[in-house]
Design a protein around this motif. Sequence first.
Motif, mmCIF file in Angstrom:
data_model
loop_
_atom_site.group_PDB
_atom_site.id
_atom_site.type_symbol
_atom_site.label_atom_id
_atom_site.label_comp_id
_atom_site.label_asym_id
_atom_site.label_seq_id
_atom_site.Cartn_x
_atom_site.Cartn_y
_atom_site.Cartn_z
ATOM 1 N N TYR A 140 0.843 -1.199 0.000
ATOM 2 C CA TYR A 140 0.000 0.000 0.000
ATOM 3 C C TYR A 140 0.871 1.239 0.000
ATOM 4 O O TYR A 140 2.067 1.182 0.307
ATOM 5 N N SER A 141 0.263 2.341 -0.367
ATOM 6 C CA SER A 141 0.955 3.625 -0.324
ATOM 7 C C SER A 141 -0.040 4.701 0.066
ATOM 8 O O SER A 141 -1.250 4.514 -0.033
ATOM 9 N N ARG A 142 0.517 5.803 0.501
ATOM 10 C CA ARG A 142 -0.336 6.895 0.937
ATOM 11 C C ARG A 142 0.344 8.214 0.637
ATOM 12 O O ARG A 142 1.549 8.365 0.825
ATOM 13 N N CYS A 143 -0.433 9.154 0.130
ATOM 14 C CA CYS A 143 -0.015 10.539 -0.005
ATOM 15 C C CYS A 143 -0.859 11.344 0.970
ATOM 16 O O CYS A 143 -2.081 11.204 0.992
ATOM 17 N N GLU A 144 -0.193 12.155 1.755
ATOM 18 C CA GLU A 144 -0.913 12.977 2.712
ATOM 19 C C GLU A 144 -0.535 14.434 2.510
ATOM 20 O O GLU A 144 0.639 14.792 2.518
ATOM 21 N N GLY A 145 -1.555 15.253 2.299
ATOM 22 C CA GLY A 145 -1.341 16.675 2.099
ATOM 23 C C GLY A 145 -1.856 17.472 3.277
ATOM 24 O O GLY A 145 -2.247 16.918 4.304
ATOM 25 N N SER A 146 -1.856 18.765 3.107
ATOM 26 C CA SER A 146 -2.292 19.687 4.146
ATOM 27 C C SER A 146 -3.316 20.650 3.560
ATOM 28 O O SER A 146 -3.229 21.017 2.388
ATOM 29 N N MET A 147 -4.243 21.061 4.375
ATOM 30 C CA MET A 147 -5.212 22.069 3.945
ATOM 31 C C MET A 147 -4.701 23.482 4.242
ATOM 32 O O MET A 147 -5.331 24.459 3.871
ATOM 33 N N LEU A 148 -3.559 23.595 4.906
ATOM 34 C CA LEU A 148 -2.969 24.906 5.154
ATOM 35 C C LEU A 148 -2.542 25.511 3.815
ATOM 36 O O LEU A 148 -1.889 24.840 3.003
ATOM 37 N N LYS A 149 -2.889 26.740 3.582
ATOM 38 C CA LYS A 149 -2.624 27.376 2.293
ATOM 39 C C LYS A 149 -1.147 27.343 1.910
ATOM 40 O O LYS A 149 -0.805 27.119 0.760
ATOM 41 N N ARG A 150 -0.268 27.557 2.878
ATOM 42 C CA ARG A 150 1.166 27.600 2.573
ATOM 43 C C ARG A 150 1.758 26.229 2.258
ATOM 44 O O ARG A 150 2.863 26.141 1.734
ATOM 45 N N LEU A 151 1.029 25.174 2.580
ATOM 46 C CA LEU A 151 1.516 23.811 2.341
ATOM 47 C C LEU A 151 0.639 23.035 1.359
ATOM 48 O O LEU A 151 0.914 21.875 1.066
ATOM 49 N N ALA A 152 -0.401 23.668 0.842
ATOM 50 C CA ALA A 152 -1.389 22.968 0.016
ATOM 51 C C ALA A 152 -0.842 22.512 -1.336
ATOM 52 O O ALA A 152 -1.483 21.715 -2.017
ATOM 53 N N HIS A 153 0.332 22.951 -1.716
ATOM 54 C CA HIS A 153 0.926 22.595 -3.009
ATOM 55 C C HIS A 153 1.690 21.267 -2.969
ATOM 56 O O HIS A 153 2.171 20.805 -3.992
ATOM 57 N N LYS A 154 1.786 20.636 -1.779
ATOM 58 C CA LYS A 154 2.626 19.439 -1.688
ATOM 59 C C LYS A 154 1.949 18.330 -0.883
ATOM 60 O O LYS A 154 1.027 18.570 -0.115
ATOM 61 N N VAL A 155 2.453 17.107 -1.090
ATOM 62 C CA VAL A 155 2.032 15.938 -0.328
ATOM 63 C C VAL A 155 3.268 15.136 0.063
ATOM 64 O O VAL A 155 4.309 15.235 -0.581
ATOM 65 N N GLU A 156 3.126 14.342 1.129
ATOM 66 C CA GLU A 156 4.197 13.435 1.531
ATOM 67 C C GLU A 156 3.786 12.016 1.150
ATOM 68 O O GLU A 156 2.661 11.590 1.402
ATOM 69 N N PHE A 157 4.713 11.283 0.531
ATOM 70 C CA PHE A 157 4.469 9.931 0.034
ATOM 71 C C PHE A 157 5.156 8.900 0.922
ATOM 72 O O PHE A 157 6.272 9.118 1.375
#
Length: 181
Positions: A83-100
Amino acid sequence: MKITEKNYLVNGLAYSIRSAETKDASQLSEIRVKIDGETENMDRESGEAFMGEAKFVQLILADGHAVRNLFLVAVADDQIVGYSRCEGSMLKRLAHKVEFGVCVLSDYWKHRIGTNLLTQSISWAEQQGIKKITLNVLETNTKAIALYQKMGFKVEGILKKDKKLSDGNYYNTIVMGRIKD
């Protein structure tokens, strides 16, 4: 977020990659403990930070509705094998990225499951307009590092003596990122 299921046949193994569903929660709880015990490449030892079925149900439901999260499973012979997971943020300054992050049972390492989970995640991220994917990888996991580099990830930093493994030695964690211009 959810993706359309995709089928693969690699080195004689037929498997599919699809979005996680609540019916997967029990298997995910079991496979997480097993994978953690198979390799020291993970952050946890087997059984540490245990996540039971109920916790996985919550996570799957939350990820299914979150625009910046993606939870994928690889299924072979009706069993989850990775399995894999990408987790992003709803914070505007971090909304452009996800961690895999990715996990695959060692019996299935020669079937490009990790590669295909990553490929699906990159495709999803690009469709969502996500500009950056980040990940952490143990310095001794040279095969994973080579795969990430092949897929466009670059080393962004090194966390010195970040993990202490069973041999009693400390090892570095490599921080990598892939930026879509």
